[in-house]
Design a protein around this motif. Structure first.
Motif, short mmCIF file in Angstrom:
data_model
loop_
_atom_site.label_atom_id
_atom_site.label_comp_id
_atom_site.label_asym_id
_atom_site.label_seq_id
_atom_site.Cartn_x
_atom_site.Cartn_y
_atom_site.Cartn_z
N GLY A 143 10.71 21.53 -57.89
CA GLY A 143 12.02 21.20 -58.45
C GLY A 143 13.15 21.97 -57.78
O GLY A 143 14.22 21.42 -57.53
N LYS B 224 16.21 20.40 -55.74
CA LYS B 224 17.59 20.73 -56.11
C LYS B 224 18.40 21.16 -54.88
O LYS B 224 19.53 20.72 -54.69
CB LYS B 224 17.58 21.85 -57.16
N CYS C 265 12.98 15.36 -62.70
CA CYS C 265 14.17 15.71 -61.92
C CYS C 265 15.22 14.61 -61.92
O CYS C 265 16.21 14.69 -61.20
CB CYS C 265 13.76 16.06 -60.50
#
Length: 188
Positions: free
Chosen positions: A109, A113, A147
Motif C-alpha cells: 500500500g 501510495k 487502496c
C-alpha cells in the motif's frame, strides 16, 4: 518490535535485486535485464520517477513498477471503453512485489501510495492494473480494492501468450491460464 523500512525511487542500481525478487515471487522469465530497463524508462516523465523500491537494512523487500501515462502500450487486455477516464491520462501499475516475510504490514500500500503521488505529479488522473486473481487468498485484488481500486473487467488467460514464450507461471508453468482482474484507481 518495529522495523525501519527505506523507501526510495527505483534506480538502475536496484535492477539485479528487483529481478531476483521478481523471479522468486512471480516465476522464472517474468523479467530480465532488457525488460527491466524498459520498465524503468516507462516510469519516468517530466523528470519524475513513478517506480519505487523498499529496503530493510540492505535487503530489497519490495518494489512497485509504474508506467507514466502515455508511456505504455494499451493492448487487447485494456478495456478503454469501460474506463471513466481518458486513456491518455491513465498510468499503468505494472507490478507490485513484496517479499513474503514482509507482507501484511502495509508495504504494498505504501509503494502504491508513492506511485500515485508521482503519477499525479506527471499529470495522470487514474491508474489501471491487471491483478493476478490466483494470488494467495486473492491478496492482490483485496489489497488493490482496499487502496480504492474498482473492477473494470476480468480477463481469462491474461498471461498465456508470455507463458508459451518462456514465462514460468508459479501455478500453471509454461501453459498459464490464470485470470487477471483489470482494475482502476481514480485519483482524488
Amino acid at each position: 518490535m518495529s522495523i525501519t523500512l527505506n523507501y526510495q525511487h527505483l534506480t538502475p542500481a536496484d535492477f539485479d535485486l528487483v529481478i531476483q525478487l521478481a523471479t522468486e515471487v512471480h516465476g522464472e522469465g517474468y523479467i530480465d535485464k532488457t525488460s527491466m530497463q524498459a520498465w524503468y524508462e516507462k516510469g519516468i516523465k517530466n523528470n519524475i520517477n513513478a517506480s519505487f523500491v523498499v529496503y530493510h537494512n540492505k535487503k530489497l523487500v519490495g518494489f512497485r513498477i509504474t508506467y507514466a501515462a502515455q508511456q505504455w502500450q494499451i493492448d487487447k487486455w485494456c478495456s478503454t471503453e469501460l474506463w471513466p477516464v481518458p486513456a491518455e491520462q491513465v498510468c499503468y501499475f505494472k507490478c507490485n512485489t513484496v517479499d513474503e516475510h514482509y507482507r501484511g504490514h502495509g508495504v504494498g500500500g505504501e509503494l502504491l501510495k508513492r506511485s500515485i503521488i508521482a503519477t499525479k505529479a506527471q499529470g495522470a488522473l487514474a491508474g489501471v492494473s491487471h491483478l493476478w486473481r490466483p494470488s494467495p487468498g486473492n491478496s492482490a485484488v483485496k489489497y488493490f480494492t482496499k487502496c480504492g481500486g474498482i473492477l473494470i473487467k476480468d480477463h481469462p488467460d491474461r498471461w498465456h501468450e508470455i507463458s508459451l514464450a518462456g514465462y514460468d507461471c508459479p501455478i500453471c508453468h509454461h501453459d498459464c491460464h490464470c485470470e487477471a482482474a483489470e482494475m482502476m484507481i481514480i485519483f482524488q
